[in-house]
Design a protein around this motif. Structure first.
Motif, mmCIF file in Angstrom:
data_model
loop_
_atom_site.group_PDB
_atom_site.id
_atom_site.type_symbol
_atom_site.label_atom_id
_atom_site.label_comp_id
_atom_site.label_asym_id
_atom_site.label_seq_id
_atom_site.Cartn_x
_atom_site.Cartn_y
_atom_site.Cartn_z
ATOM 1 N N GLU A 368 -26.710 -21.390 5.722
ATOM 2 C CA GLU A 368 -26.580 -19.986 5.352
ATOM 3 C C GLU A 368 -27.714 -19.575 4.408
ATOM 4 O O GLU A 368 -28.119 -20.351 3.538
ATOM 5 C CB GLU A 368 -25.236 -19.768 4.672
ATOM 6 N N ASN A 369 -28.248 -18.374 4.647
ATOM 7 C CA ASN A 369 -29.331 -17.773 3.850
ATOM 8 C C ASN A 369 -30.711 -18.372 4.136
ATOM 9 O O ASN A 369 -31.691 -17.971 3.517
ATOM 10 C CB ASN A 369 -29.045 -17.878 2.345
ATOM 11 N N GLU A 370 -30.800 -19.297 5.063
ATOM 12 C CA GLU A 370 -32.124 -19.769 5.492
ATOM 13 C C GLU A 370 -32.796 -18.697 6.349
ATOM 14 O O GLU A 370 -32.117 -17.827 6.919
ATOM 15 C CB GLU A 370 -32.011 -21.069 6.289
ATOM 16 N N PRO A 371 -34.130 -18.711 6.444
ATOM 17 C CA PRO A 371 -34.832 -17.706 7.269
ATOM 18 C C PRO A 371 -34.368 -17.752 8.717
ATOM 19 O O PRO A 371 -34.180 -18.834 9.283
ATOM 20 C CB PRO A 371 -36.304 -18.113 7.145
ATOM 21 N N GLY A 372 -34.186 -16.576 9.303
ATOM 22 C CA GLY A 372 -33.791 -16.506 10.705
ATOM 23 C C GLY A 372 -35.004 -16.581 11.602
ATOM 24 O O GLY A 372 -35.524 -15.550 12.046
ATOM 25 N N ASP A 373 -35.482 -17.783 11.869
ATOM 26 C CA ASP A 373 -36.757 -17.958 12.563
ATOM 27 C C ASP A 373 -36.613 -18.451 13.994
ATOM 28 O O ASP A 373 -37.594 -18.859 14.605
ATOM 29 C CB ASP A 373 -37.646 -18.934 11.785
ATOM 30 N N ALA A 374 -35.390 -18.409 14.557
ATOM 31 C CA ALA A 374 -35.223 -18.873 15.936
ATOM 32 C C ALA A 374 -33.925 -18.326 16.525
ATOM 33 O O ALA A 374 -32.979 -17.997 15.810
ATOM 34 C CB ALA A 374 -35.238 -20.396 15.993
ATOM 35 N N PHE A 375 -33.924 -18.244 17.843
ATOM 36 C CA PHE A 375 -32.772 -17.806 18.624
ATOM 37 C C PHE A 375 -32.336 -18.987 19.495
ATOM 38 O O PHE A 375 -33.168 -19.753 19.981
ATOM 39 C CB PHE A 375 -33.166 -16.595 19.467
ATOM 40 N N TYR A 376 -31.025 -19.158 19.699
ATOM 41 C CA TYR A 376 -30.526 -20.350 20.377
ATOM 42 C C TYR A 376 -29.542 -20.002 21.486
ATOM 43 O O TYR A 376 -28.770 -19.039 21.369
ATOM 44 C CB TYR A 376 -29.821 -21.285 19.389
ATOM 45 N N ILE A 377 -29.570 -20.825 22.542
ATOM 46 C CA ILE A 377 -28.562 -20.795 23.594
ATOM 47 C C ILE A 377 -27.958 -22.195 23.683
ATOM 48 O O ILE A 377 -28.686 -23.185 23.700
ATOM 49 C CB ILE A 377 -29.161 -20.405 24.958
ATOM 50 N N SER A 407 -31.342 -12.253 14.008
ATOM 51 C CA SER A 407 -32.064 -12.896 12.907
ATOM 52 C C SER A 407 -33.504 -13.147 13.295
ATOM 53 O O SER A 407 -34.419 -13.007 12.483
ATOM 54 C CB SER A 407 -31.379 -14.225 12.541
ATOM 55 N N LEU A 408 -33.704 -13.522 14.538
ATOM 56 C CA LEU A 408 -35.062 -13.763 15.029
ATOM 57 C C LEU A 408 -35.855 -12.472 15.086
ATOM 58 O O LEU A 408 -36.974 -12.389 14.568
ATOM 59 C CB LEU A 408 -34.997 -14.404 16.420
ATOM 60 N N MET A 409 -35.292 -11.429 15.699
ATOM 61 C CA MET A 409 -36.057 -10.216 15.971
ATOM 62 C C MET A 409 -36.262 -9.338 14.744
ATOM 63 O O MET A 409 -37.239 -8.609 14.660
ATOM 64 C CB MET A 409 -35.374 -9.417 17.094
ATOM 65 N N LEU A 410 -35.344 -9.414 13.778
ATOM 66 C CA LEU A 410 -35.468 -8.572 12.594
ATOM 67 C C LEU A 410 -35.825 -9.350 11.333
ATOM 68 O O LEU A 410 -35.953 -8.764 10.262
ATOM 69 C CB LEU A 410 -34.166 -7.794 12.371
ATOM 70 N N GLY A 411 -35.958 -10.664 11.467
ATOM 71 C CA GLY A 411 -36.305 -11.464 10.299
ATOM 72 C C GLY A 411 -35.200 -11.491 9.265
ATOM 73 O O GLY A 411 -35.461 -11.474 8.066
ATOM 74 N N ILE A 412 -33.959 -11.538 9.716
ATOM 75 C CA ILE A 412 -32.806 -11.492 8.820
ATOM 76 C C ILE A 412 -32.395 -12.912 8.447
ATOM 77 O O ILE A 412 -32.318 -13.787 9.314
ATOM 78 C CB ILE A 412 -31.621 -10.775 9.501
ATOM 79 N N ARG A 462 -27.498 -4.130 9.260
ATOM 80 C CA ARG A 462 -28.505 -5.161 8.985
ATOM 81 C C ARG A 462 -29.544 -4.652 7.989
ATOM 82 O O ARG A 462 -29.985 -5.387 7.101
ATOM 83 C CB ARG A 462 -29.187 -5.574 10.284
ATOM 84 N N LYS A 463 -29.908 -3.376 8.124
ATOM 85 C CA LYS A 463 -30.888 -2.798 7.203
ATOM 86 C C LYS A 463 -30.344 -2.781 5.780
ATOM 87 O O LYS A 463 -31.060 -3.089 4.823
ATOM 88 C CB LYS A 463 -31.253 -1.380 7.657
ATOM 89 N N GLN A 464 -29.075 -2.433 5.657
ATOM 90 C CA GLN A 464 -28.455 -2.404 4.335
ATOM 91 C C GLN A 464 -28.442 -3.804 3.705
ATOM 92 O O GLN A 464 -28.691 -3.964 2.509
ATOM 93 C CB GLN A 464 -27.029 -1.857 4.446
ATOM 94 N N GLU A 465 -28.164 -4.830 4.504
ATOM 95 C CA GLU A 465 -28.170 -6.202 4.004
ATOM 96 C C GLU A 465 -29.556 -6.582 3.487
ATOM 97 O O GLU A 465 -29.697 -7.223 2.435
ATOM 98 C CB GLU A 465 -27.742 -7.171 5.108
ATOM 99 N N LEU A 466 -30.582 -6.191 4.228
ATOM 100 C CA LEU A 466 -31.946 -6.496 3.817
ATOM 101 C C LEU A 466 -32.315 -5.753 2.538
ATOM 102 O O LEU A 466 -33.007 -6.293 1.663
ATOM 103 C CB LEU A 466 -32.926 -6.135 4.940
ATOM 104 N N TRP A 484 -37.621 2.775 11.695
ATOM 105 C CA TRP A 484 -37.661 1.619 10.802
ATOM 106 C C TRP A 484 -37.700 0.308 11.575
ATOM 107 O O TRP A 484 -38.467 -0.602 11.260
ATOM 108 C CB TRP A 484 -36.425 1.636 9.895
ATOM 109 N N MET A 485 -36.846 0.239 12.607
ATOM 110 C CA MET A 485 -36.799 -0.989 13.403
ATOM 111 C C MET A 485 -38.141 -1.258 14.081
ATOM 112 O O MET A 485 -38.628 -2.387 14.111
ATOM 113 C CB MET A 485 -35.694 -0.863 14.466
ATOM 114 N N ARG A 486 -38.778 -0.214 14.607
ATOM 115 C CA ARG A 486 -40.079 -0.366 15.257
ATOM 116 C C ARG A 486 -41.122 -0.875 14.258
ATOM 117 O O ARG A 486 -41.908 -1.780 14.561
ATOM 118 C CB ARG A 486 -40.513 0.952 15.878
#
Length: 495
Positions: A368-377, A407-412, A462-466, A484-486
């Motif tokens: 938890e709280n680590e960088p969201g740097d990957a997406f998984y299946i 997490s991957l696409m928004l850097g969350i 998600r924006k509010q969390e960031l 903002w997302m763009r």
């Protein structure tokens, strides 16, 4: 005994009385004999010292076998040379005569011993520069083998069949040699694959990557790559690039053989067509050959394309799914709402860029709280999603599930910890891979933006969390959530 002793004294006096003139220097024959005897003695002592240093003393101090050989050779030969000069000086031998003697025999060395001298110097060059060392797997003059010994004159290469080749050191210094261990721990192997034109290329990519994953000697990182080499006369040609440890190069053909067996099995299981050379036969007047040929047979004979195999449903499967324990990577990607509108080429690119990740039972994937740097299946097995603060399990994700895409696409940052609860195989797409996709495919980037814009409520959350964590830069601030997302995507992935 007295007579024998007197005889030996007389012989020595006679030898000592014989002088040899070399230039302006006069050398007694006895002195030359003494030099020869001392040379032999020093050589034997040096050889024993070299062996003792390699096998006894340095073995306790220097772990690397190659380094032990270098140090032992330099120390033993240096001490041998120094001892030779000291002994000569001690018995009163004029060392300046060695210069004259060296000049006298220099011509002989130049003509008769030039190969020996060149190999000796080359041996020291190899030992000092260490471009090749003991244990290295090398390719040289159509030979492949492991370096087992580097002496001052020759190098020994152990071949796969168990025999050894003795190579003069000068050849290793002067000619091209491929060293699979030099400044690297991994080596790439290439498997050549050809398939028929009617096959599904995405399916081919999946089969090749999964086949590579199933081989234990093939590294998962760097990941295997499928390279489309082009269109052949009767086939689509691919190369499968896989990586192995340098130490396994001696088993390269066994590894490739096992990989080919696996690919053939998976091809046969999915009814992938393997091409072979063919010729088209054109018959202008089939009736002239056989008047009983029917019209339907004429149509077959005069067809523009004649395949050497049947394309009927019994021989060619229209099902393009390659499933690993019931899961298709392509189908799983299409189930992700952000990827479902991608075309076949974009999906194939994601399959190719992604990596397979294996987790042991109870192994943590991320906290938890680590960088969201990957997406998984999840391809097989199960993972548990839980929060350590609340000590609560949020979900159990089984084969076919996916997570981490936002997490991957928004850097969350990760909102939970994920661990495997049994042996699990995942397909992952890292931020670097996603960045490459966004940069190389503008349409792909725009499609992701359009799909994300449909989920404004979640994006606002998600924006509010960031914002609460101070992870939004002033350059991307905008009241319009889509704008903002763009901006955030453009900043994260530089497209």
């Amino acid at each position: 005994m007295a007579e024998v002793k007197q005889f030996l004294i007389n012989v020595l006096n006679l030898i000592d009385a014989i002088d040899i003139q070399i230039g302006k220097q006069t050398i007694s024959l006895l002195a030359i004999i003494e030099v020869i005897c001392l040379s032999i003695l020093i050589f034997l002592i040096t050889f024993r010292l070299n062996y003792w240093l390699k096998t006894r003393l340095l073995q306790k101090v220097i772990l690397d076998r190659g380094n032990r050989h270098v140090v032992a050779n330099i120390v033993s030969y240096s001490l041998g040379t120094l001892s030779f000069l000291i002994i000569l000086e001690a018995i009163g031998f004029n060392l300046s005569i060695l210069t004259v003697l060296g000049g006298a025999i220099g011509i002989g060395i130049g003509f008769g011993l030039q190969d020996l001298t060149r190999n000796f110097i080359s041996g020291f060059t190899l030992l000092v520069e260490r471009k090749i060392k003991l244990g290295d797997f090398v390719k040289f003059n159509n030979l492949e083998g492991t370096i087992t010994e580097i002496s001052t004159r020759v190098t020994t290469i152990r071949l796969k069949n168990g025999s050894s080749v003795i190579v003069p050191n000068s050849q290793l210094v002067e000619q091209e040699i491929i060293n699979c261990h030099y400044e690297t721990d991994i080596v790439r192997l290439t498997a050549l694959i050809s398939v028929a034109y009617k096959n599904d290329l995405v399916l081919i990519t999946e089969i090749l990557l999964m086949s590579a994953y199933s081989e234990s000697n093939i590294l998962k990182n760097p990941p295997a790559q499928v390279i489309f080499k082009g269109f052949g006369d009767y086939s689509l040609n691919f190369e499968l690039w896989v990586w192995i440890k340098s130490d396994n190069m001696r088993f390269q053909w066994e590894i490739l053989s096992s990989l080919y067996f696996t690919i053939e099995y998976n091809f046969r299981k999915k009814k992938i067509l393997i091409p072979f050379p063919q010729r088209d036969i054109w018959i202008k007047n089939p009736q002239a050959i056989n008047g009983s040929v029917t019209q339907s047979e004429n149509e077959v004979l005069t067809d523009n394309i004649i395949y050497p195999f049947s394309l009927s449903s019994s021989n060619y499967s229209q099902d393009s799914e390659f499933r690993y324990q019931g899961i298709s990577i392509r189908d799983s990607l299409k189930k992700v709402i952000y990827f479902r509108n991608l075309n076949e080429l974009e999906i194939r690119k994601m399959v190719e860029l992604g990596q397979l990740k294996f987790l042991k039972d109870q192994e943590i994937l991320f906290y938890e709280n680590e960088p969201g740097d990957a997406f998984y299946i999840v391809l097989s097995g199960q993972v548990e999603v839980f929060t350590e603060k609340l000590k609560k399990t949020l979900a159990i994700l089984k084969a076919g599930s996916f997570f981490g895409e936002l997490s991957l696409m928004l850097g969350i940052p990760r909102t939970a910890t994920v661990k495997a609860i049994e042996e699990t195989l995942l397909f992952s797409l890292s931020s670097q891979d996603f960045k490459k996709l966004m940069q190389e495919n503008p349409e792909f980037s725009e499609g992701i933006i359009q799909e994300l814009s449909k989920h404004k409520e979640e994006l606002n959350q998600r924006k509010q969390e960031l914002q609460e964590k101070g992870l939004i830069s002033t350059s991307e601030e905008d009241p319009n959530i889509v704008v903002w997302m763009r901006k955030r995507l453009q900043r994260l992935f530089s497209f």
